[in-house]
Design a protein around this motif. Structure first.
Motif, PDB file in Angstrom:
ATOM      1  N   TRP A   9       0.816  -1.035   0.076  1.00 51.64           N
ATOM      2  CA  TRP A   9       0.043   0.119   0.112  1.00 51.64           C
ATOM      3  C   TRP A   9       0.980   1.298  -0.127  1.00 51.64           C
ATOM      4  O   TRP A   9       2.086   1.117   0.348  1.00 51.64           O
ATOM      5  CB  TRP A   9      -0.787   0.002   1.228  1.00 51.64           C
ATOM      6  N   SER A  10       0.414   2.168  -0.442  1.00 47.07           N
ATOM      7  CA  SER A  10       0.874   3.658  -0.539  1.00 47.07           C
ATOM      8  C   SER A  10       0.138   4.775  -0.209  1.00 47.07           C
ATOM      9  O   SER A  10      -1.010   4.764   0.222  1.00 47.07           O
ATOM     10  CB  SER A  10       1.281   3.909  -1.998  1.00 47.07           C
ATOM     11  N   ILE A  11       0.822   5.843   0.097  1.00 47.35           N
ATOM     12  CA  ILE A  11       0.028   7.075   0.442  1.00 47.35           C
ATOM     13  C   ILE A  11      -0.313   7.554  -1.358  1.00 47.35           C
ATOM     14  O   ILE A  11       0.359   7.178  -2.001  1.00 47.35           O
ATOM     15  CB  ILE A  11       0.979   8.275   0.858  1.00 47.35           C
ATOM     16  N   PRO A  12      -1.318   8.131  -1.278  1.00 48.33           N
ATOM     17  CA  PRO A  12      -1.803   8.565  -2.761  1.00 48.33           C
ATOM     18  C   PRO A  12      -0.686   9.759  -3.266  1.00 48.33           C
ATOM     19  O   PRO A  12      -0.758  10.671  -2.556  1.00 48.33           O
ATOM     20  CB  PRO A  12      -3.289   9.215  -2.544  1.00 48.33           C
ATOM     21  N   LYS A  13      -0.259   9.528  -4.376  1.00 45.97           N
ATOM     22  CA  LYS A  13       0.825  10.043  -4.800  1.00 45.97           C
ATOM     23  C   LYS A  13       1.248   9.994  -6.299  1.00 45.97           C
ATOM     24  O   LYS A  13       0.687   8.920  -6.822  1.00 45.97           O
ATOM     25  CB  LYS A  13       2.119   9.822  -3.814  1.00 45.97           C
ATOM     26  N   GLY A  14       2.030  10.688  -6.972  1.00 43.99           N
ATOM     27  CA  GLY A  14       2.332  10.552  -8.302  1.00 43.99           C
ATOM     28  C   GLY A  14       3.420  11.662  -8.663  1.00 43.99           C
ATOM     29  O   GLY A  14       3.733  12.216  -7.816  1.00 43.99           O
ATOM     30  N   LEU A  15       3.977  11.122  -9.858  1.00 43.00           N
ATOM     31  CA  LEU A  15       4.986  12.112 -10.298  1.00 43.00           C
ATOM     32  C   LEU A  15       4.463  13.553 -10.530  1.00 43.00           C
ATOM     33  O   LEU A  15       3.733  14.146 -10.560  1.00 43.00           O
ATOM     34  CB  LEU A  15       5.541  11.620 -11.771  1.00 43.00           C
ATOM     35  N   VAL A  16       5.595  14.513 -10.158  1.00 47.21           N
ATOM     36  CA  VAL A  16       5.485  15.916 -10.211  1.00 47.21           C
ATOM     37  C   VAL A  16       6.005  16.324 -11.721  1.00 47.21           C
ATOM     38  O   VAL A  16       6.721  15.855 -12.378  1.00 47.21           O
ATOM     39  CB  VAL A  16       6.304  16.594  -9.210  1.00 47.21           C
TER      40      VAL A  16
END
Length: 155
Positions: free
Chosen positions: A39-46
């Motif tokens: 699982w992850s924090i909701p995130k993505g590339l800048v």
């Protein structure tokens, strides 16, 4: 070449047994059936020339399907074992996750078939207690989780 940069929002809420944090489970065939450290924090590339916090808020909305607002607390960026930098913000919010809507990505599946299939970037979102989150979060994001839990405890 510089290391990739991701940005995300770690949402938390007050629970009967203490704070709970919101994590998301990645979609697609690779992650199917995996739970521990998946699982992850909701995130993505800048994106180029994008503000890190603006990217974090955008990515949250794309992955969870709803905006997040509140008092954002910047956490210390951490470098994952793969070399990516992750910038994160902590915010208190009690969101309704029953209408999870994530953006999608395409992948050749089954591998080698020549067929492209669309998969959701996120297939589950849930609030977890501190101990549950420690067992589920990607190891590269554990420093973000631990700092967030310290900050929550400090008020």
């Amino acid at each position: 070449m510089s290391a990739p940069v991701s940005a995300g929002v770690l949402v938390w809420r007050r629970g009967a047994e203490g704070p709970q944090v919101l994590l998301v489970h990645p979609g697609g065939p690779f992650w199917r059936g995996k739970d521990a450290a998946a699982w992850s924090i909701p995130k993505g590339l800048v994106e180029a020339d994008e503000d890190n916090r603006a990217a974090a808020v955008r990515e949250f909305a794309e992955e969870v399907g709803q905006p997040v607002a509140g008092d954002f607390v910047e956490l210390t960026p951490c470098r994952t074992p793969g070399g990516k930098w992750v910038h994160a913000w902590l915010v208190e919010a009690d969101l309704d996750l029953t209408a999870l809507r994530s953006n999608t990505f395409e992948l050749e599946w089954p591998k080698g078939s020549g067929r492209m299939q669309a998969f959701p970037e996120v297939d589950q979102a849930a609030y977890f207690t501190a101990e549950e989150a420690r067992a589920r979060i990607h190891k590269g994001q554990r420093p973000i989780l631990e700092e967030a839990l310290r900050r929550i405890a400090e008020g």
